[in-house]
Write a protein that holds these residues in place. Structure first.
Motif, short mmCIF file in Angstrom:
data_model
loop_
_atom_site.label_atom_id
_atom_site.label_comp_id
_atom_site.label_asym_id
_atom_site.label_seq_id
_atom_site.Cartn_x
_atom_site.Cartn_y
_atom_site.Cartn_z
N GLU A 248 -7.33 -0.15 3.01
CA GLU A 248 -8.89 -0.33 2.62
C GLU A 248 -9.66 0.09 3.91
OE1 GLU A 248 -11.65 -4.21 2.27
OE2 GLU A 248 -9.73 -3.98 0.89
N TYR A 249 -9.42 -0.28 5.12
CA TYR A 249 -10.00 0.08 6.27
C TYR A 249 -9.85 1.91 6.67
CZ TYR A 249 -11.66 -4.41 7.57
OH TYR A 249 -12.36 -5.79 7.19
N ALA A 250 -8.85 2.14 6.48
CA ALA A 250 -8.46 3.58 6.82
C ALA A 250 -9.33 4.50 5.80
CB ALA A 250 -6.71 3.85 6.65
N ASP A 251 -9.85 4.21 4.61
CA ASP A 251 -10.67 4.82 3.86
C ASP A 251 -12.05 5.00 4.69
OD1 ASP A 251 -8.93 5.71 2.06
OD2 ASP A 251 -9.26 3.87 0.76
N ARG A 252 -12.31 4.38 5.43
CA ARG A 252 -13.77 4.42 6.21
C ARG A 252 -14.03 4.47 7.44
NH1 ARG A 252 -13.45 -1.00 3.97
NH2 ARG A 252 -13.71 -2.62 5.60
N MET A 253 -12.82 4.40 8.09
CA MET A 253 -12.58 4.24 9.62
C MET A 253 -11.47 5.58 9.82
SD MET A 253 -12.71 0.24 10.42
CE MET A 253 -12.59 0.52 12.17
N PRO A 254 -11.64 6.12 11.30
CA PRO A 254 -10.68 6.94 11.63
C PRO A 254 -9.07 6.38 11.98
CG PRO A 254 -12.11 6.89 13.36
CD PRO A 254 -12.53 6.10 12.23
N LEU A 255 -8.45 6.01 11.17
CA LEU A 255 -6.99 5.08 11.25
C LEU A 255 -6.05 5.97 10.70
CD1 LEU A 255 -8.57 1.76 10.67
CD2 LEU A 255 -8.11 2.56 12.91
N ALA A 256 -4.83 5.58 11.28
CA ALA A 256 -3.83 6.05 10.54
C ALA A 256 -2.65 4.93 10.36
CB ALA A 256 -2.87 7.21 11.23
N ILE A 257 -1.89 5.22 9.34
CA ILE A 257 -0.86 3.87 8.84
C ILE A 257 0.51 4.37 9.35
CG2 ILE A 257 -0.06 2.40 7.19
CD1 ILE A 257 -2.86 2.80 5.97
N VAL A 258 1.47 3.62 9.86
CA VAL A 258 2.45 4.22 10.15
C VAL A 258 3.74 3.03 9.81
CG1 VAL A 258 4.40 5.07 11.76
CG2 VAL A 258 2.00 5.34 12.12
N LYS A 259 4.80 3.20 9.16
CA LYS A 259 5.88 2.34 8.79
C LYS A 259 6.49 1.72 9.89
CE LYS A 259 8.47 3.23 5.18
NZ LYS A 259 7.99 2.34 4.23
N LEU A 260 6.57 0.35 9.94
CA LEU A 260 7.40 -0.44 11.09
C LEU A 260 8.91 -0.32 10.74
CD1 LEU A 260 5.08 -3.34 11.17
CD2 LEU A 260 5.50 -1.77 13.03
N GLY A 261 9.65 0.69 11.42
CA GLY A 261 11.02 0.90 11.41
C GLY A 261 11.24 1.69 9.92
N LYS A 262 12.59 2.21 9.98
CA LYS A 262 12.95 3.09 9.02
C LYS A 262 12.85 2.42 7.59
CE LYS A 262 16.61 6.50 7.75
NZ LYS A 262 17.78 7.01 8.05
N GLN A 263 13.22 1.04 7.50
CA GLN A 263 13.37 0.26 6.16
C GLN A 263 11.97 -0.40 5.97
OE1 GLN A 263 15.79 0.54 4.29
NE2 GLN A 263 16.82 1.93 5.85
N GLY A 264 10.89 -0.36 7.09
CA GLY A 264 9.72 -1.23 6.66
C GLY A 264 9.93 -2.80 6.74
N ILE A 265 8.57 -3.51 6.95
CA ILE A 265 8.80 -4.80 6.89
C ILE A 265 8.28 -5.47 5.64
CG2 ILE A 265 8.05 -6.93 8.07
CD1 ILE A 265 8.02 -5.39 10.65
N ALA A 266 9.00 -5.78 4.63
CA ALA A 266 8.61 -6.38 3.19
C ALA A 266 8.17 -8.00 3.48
CB ALA A 266 9.62 -6.13 2.31
N LYS A 267 7.02 -8.12 3.04
CA LYS A 267 6.47 -9.55 2.79
C LYS A 267 5.77 -10.03 1.69
CE LYS A 267 5.84 -11.81 6.22
NZ LYS A 267 6.55 -13.11 6.60
N GLN A 268 5.72 -11.43 1.55
CA GLN A 268 5.10 -12.05 0.31
C GLN A 268 4.09 -12.95 0.95
OE1 GLN A 268 8.93 -13.22 -1.62
NE2 GLN A 268 8.37 -12.28 -3.47
N ILE A 269 3.03 -13.03 0.04
CA ILE A 269 2.22 -14.26 0.16
C ILE A 269 2.49 -15.23 -0.91
CG2 ILE A 269 -0.13 -14.90 -0.41
CD1 ILE A 269 -1.42 -12.26 0.52
N PHE A 270 2.50 -16.56 -0.20
CA PHE A 270 3.17 -17.87 -1.03
C PHE A 270 1.45 -18.67 -1.19
CE2 PHE A 270 6.96 -16.03 0.46
CZ PHE A 270 7.79 -16.37 -0.58
N LEU A 271 1.60 -19.37 -2.55
CA LEU A 271 0.75 -20.34 -2.49
C LEU A 271 1.55 -21.60 -2.20
CD1 LEU A 271 -1.76 -19.32 -5.13
CD2 LEU A 271 -1.67 -18.88 -2.61
N GLY A 272 1.13 -22.48 -1.54
CA GLY A 272 1.85 -23.95 -1.25
C GLY A 272 0.94 -24.99 -2.27
N THR A 273 1.71 -25.77 -2.89
CA THR A 273 0.91 -27.13 -3.60
C THR A 273 1.72 -28.17 -3.37
OG1 THR A 273 1.83 -26.49 -5.92
CG2 THR A 273 -0.50 -25.58 -5.16
#
Length: 302
Positions: A248-273
């Motif tokens: 979202e920010y790279a579309d309006r700012m001079p930024l580049a995105i690089v994968k962290l490691g060959k496999q990348g870092i997969a995450k999830q957002i959880f909702l706790g109740t």
């Protein structure tokens, strides 16, 4: 002792102007209401009506009670109506705690359609739970905890609602900008900019740097995403963020995105109740809204 029923009678007698009409409105017999009126005056120790034939006019004490009744009774009636709505899952204040600083933008995409669907539910977002989100949920300070790092606790449940990848963000002309992925040792001379969260809770440390025995040259904390990425774009450091937010920010700012490691870092957002809130419909439906949103920001190619 002054009771609510006394205020109801004072208000209704004043509205109707006579015991007969007031008794009919209150679904009482005239004798029963007349007896109650005398009992109220005896309990209070002062007359509250002037009797003028069949009509009643409030005394000074009665006028005070009438004023009190007109202020308090609508609040009681509103409170009772709200309690019915709460019981039916139709109304409430959904208090959301944030342990994921960059997740605020994601949350906005969920809250907007949710509020449109539930106009009688208010939303309050608390963002200062980096170190006490679980305690706030257990202690009823919040109703929902947004976190990428759920912790199993009795009485709590965590639902995964959104998958994302953690990536490295650098200036678009940074030496790492052209890499397919970055290795931990390539960050040893970098300034790493993060949100003000303990490093033990940062994925860039736990899942990338520490397993390789790497510590960046400098670690700097900044609270706001905008300032953080302005610093990155100005070659003041690099940052690790969710890919959807970085794009979202790279579309309006001079930024580049690089994968962290060959496999990348997969995450999830959880909702706790809390498990005992399972019967609260508007809370459960918020979780459903969050799960179904699963939005991704479209990347506009420049």
């Amino acid at each position: 002792m002054l009771e609510r029923v006394h205020l109801v009678i004072v208000r209704e007698v004043a509205r109707q102007g006579s015991l007969t009409a007031a008794a009919e409105s209150l679904f009482l017999t005239q004798s029963a209401l007349s007896h109650t009126v005398k009992k109220i005056e005896q309990q209070l120790g002062t007359p509250i009506w002037h009797r003028e034939g069949r009509s009643l006019r409030p005394t000074q004490a009665g006028q005070y009670l009438l004023s009190l009744a007109e202020r308090l009774l609508p609040q009681f009636e509103l409170a009772e109506e709200r309690m019915k709505q709460y019981a039916a899952g139709e109304r409430g204040t959904l208090r959301i705690g944030m342990e994921c600083a960059p997740c605020y933008q994601w949350l906005l995409k969920v809250v907007s359609p949710y509020l449109a669907r539930f106009p009688d539910v208010d939303v309050d977002v608390k963002q200062r739970f980096q170190f006490g989100g679980i305690g706030a949920l257990i202690g009823y300070d919040i109703d929902v905890l947004v976190t990428p790092d759920p912790l199993n606790r009795p009485g709590l449940r965590f639902e995964p609602v959104f998958d994302y990848e953690q990536v490295l963000v650098v200036a678009e002309n940074h030496p790492l900008a052209g890499e397919r992925y970055v290795k931990p040792e390539q960050l040893v001379d970098e300034t790493l900019i993060t949100y003000p969260v303990e490093t033990d809770r940062l994925d860039i440390y736990n899942q990338f740097l520490r397993p390789a025995g790497i510590i960046p040259r400098r670690h700097k904390t900044i609270e706001t995403t905008d300032i953080m990425l302005q610093m990155v774009a100005s070659h003041r450091g690099v940052a690790a963020l969710p890919k959807w937010l970085a794009e979202e920010y790279a579309d309006r700012m001079p930024l580049a995105i690089v994968k962290l490691g060959k496999q990348g870092i997969a995450k999830q957002i959880f909702l706790g109740t809390r498990e005992d809130d399972a019967v609260v419909d508007y809370l459960n439906l918020f979780v459903e809204f969050a799960r179904e949103s699963n939005w991704q920001t479209p990347r506009v190619r420049r």
